[in-house]
Design a protein around this motif. Sequence first.
Motif, PDB file in Angstrom:
ATOM      1  N   LEU A  20       0.844  -1.209   0.000  1.00 11.34           N
ATOM      2  CA  LEU A  20       0.000   0.000   0.000  1.00 11.34           C
ATOM      3  C   LEU A  20       0.871   1.248   0.000  1.00 11.34           C
ATOM      4  CD1 LEU A  20      -2.634  -0.943   2.720  1.00 11.34           C
ATOM      5  CD2 LEU A  20      -2.694  -1.410   0.259  1.00 11.34           C
ATOM      6  N   GLU A  24      -1.425   5.046   3.901  1.00 14.25           N
ATOM      7  CA  GLU A  24      -2.311   3.955   4.323  1.00 14.25           C
ATOM      8  C   GLU A  24      -1.548   2.929   5.155  1.00 14.25           C
ATOM      9  OE1 GLU A  24      -5.570   4.356   0.726  1.00 14.25           O
ATOM     10  OE2 GLU A  24      -4.499   2.449   0.931  1.00 14.25           O
ATOM     11  N   THR A  25      -0.298   2.669   4.776  1.00 13.92           N
ATOM     12  CA  THR A  25       0.523   1.732   5.543  1.00 13.92           C
ATOM     13  C   THR A  25       0.714   2.234   6.967  1.00 13.92           C
ATOM     14  OG1 THR A  25       1.680   1.021   3.564  1.00 13.92           O
ATOM     15  CG2 THR A  25       2.786   0.614   5.657  1.00 13.92           C
ATOM     16  N   MET A  27      -1.214   4.256   8.638  1.00 15.26           N
ATOM     17  CA  MET A  27      -2.470   4.187   9.398  1.00 15.26           C
ATOM     18  C   MET A  27      -2.693   2.770   9.927  1.00 15.26           C
ATOM     19  SD  MET A  27      -4.859   6.657   7.023  1.00 15.26           S
ATOM     20  CE  MET A  27      -6.403   6.392   7.905  1.00 15.26           C
ATOM     21  N   ARG A  63      -7.596  -4.381   2.445  1.00 12.14           N
ATOM     22  CA  ARG A  63      -7.400  -3.126   1.703  1.00 12.14           C
ATOM     23  C   ARG A  63      -7.108  -3.413   0.232  1.00 12.14           C
ATOM     24  NH1 ARG A  63      -9.310   1.251   0.395  1.00 12.14           N
ATOM     25  NH2 ARG A  63      -7.866   2.873  -0.254  1.00 12.14           N
ATOM     26  N   MET A  69     -10.612   2.401   3.837  1.00 12.75           N
ATOM     27  CA  MET A  69      -9.799   2.574   5.059  1.00 12.75           C
ATOM     28  C   MET A  69     -10.695   2.817   6.277  1.00 12.75           C
ATOM     29  SD  MET A  69      -6.578   2.144   4.529  1.00 12.75           S
ATOM     30  CE  MET A  69      -5.834   2.882   6.000  1.00 12.75           C
ATOM     31  N   SER A  73     -10.210   0.746   9.757  1.00 11.92           N
ATOM     32  CA  SER A  73      -9.838   1.362  11.037  1.00 11.92           C
ATOM     33  C   SER A  73     -11.047   1.419  11.951  1.00 11.92           C
ATOM     34  CB  SER A  73      -9.298   2.768  10.810  1.00 11.92           C
ATOM     35  OG  SER A  73     -10.319   3.584  10.285  1.00 11.92           O
ATOM     36  N   ASP A 199     -14.559   3.023  -3.029  1.00  8.47           N
ATOM     37  CA  ASP A 199     -15.180   2.822  -1.720  1.00  8.47           C
ATOM     38  C   ASP A 199     -16.674   2.506  -1.823  1.00  8.47           C
ATOM     39  OD1 ASP A 199     -12.740   3.494  -0.623  1.00  8.47           O
ATOM     40  OD2 ASP A 199     -13.459   5.259   0.464  1.00  8.47           O
TER      41      ASP A 199
END
Length: 277
Positions: A20, A24-25, A27, A63, A69, A73, A199
């Motif tokens: 990623l 994003e990594t 997070m 992901r 995301m 999360s 998304d």
Amino acid sequence: MLAWLQAGVSLADCQRRSPLDALETRMLLMQVSGLSRIQLITQDDTRLSAEQAAQLERLLQRRLQGEPMAYLSGTREFFGLDFITTAAVLIPRPDTELLVELALQQAPPAGALLDLGTGSGAIAIAVAHQRPDLKVSAVDLSPAALAIARQNAQRLLPQNPPELLQSDWYGALPGRRFHCIVSNPPYIVKDDPHLSQGDLRFEPLNALTDHGDGLSAYRRIIDGAAAHLQPQGWILLEHGYDQAEPVRQLLQQAGFEQVQSWRDLAGIERVSGGQLY
Ligand code: GLN
């Protein structure tokens, strides 16, 4: 399977080898390690346990399958508050902060405000958080969405939670009137290709589309407004990038005054509204 992702792998290696992008990594690593953004930099020789490595592997795979995301999360920031977000609710969008700002401007002191189709509760809770003087009510048709809205209200606004009701638009509100009605209803046209991209593929379909021409929710909301607005009450409706004119038309046909649209940060007419005398 990612061969390098085993017990004992360092955070630095994870950041180097992740499929990623860097943000994003980071997070996901914060989530798995429990470390802050800064600690991730200053303690990047920290090694993951077998359990943490397995958890990171699951998150990376989800992901890579395209899952948003905010669902990985489990939270998304909106109007400075951290909202629980699951696949039962639309992910709060930055665009929608405009609707909150307008509601804060138009709702009179100690007024009653109604949010139709509240989903995660983001709009209603953000308004109530800024304006403890208001009496905020919010409805949704989906019991699963309302359960998330209740969790958000409990977590973010335990002293002053909005009233949350299961309702098909005004269905559960006979005889009740509000000084301000707001909504970000499902407005995407049936079969719009965006519904099967990004998304949106993972978000609740009924929160995205009306399964029709994209305007049917506005017709229902505007048709019912006269019976549920106080004199001089405002209605404020978020809509798609090309829907300002048809929504203004529906408002004018229903006898609203001061009918106008407001632009979002991208310069797109994003919210339309008016006042009923
Ligand atoms: N803003 C969403 C999108 O286009 C749609 C949300 C809605 O229908 N209210 O991605």
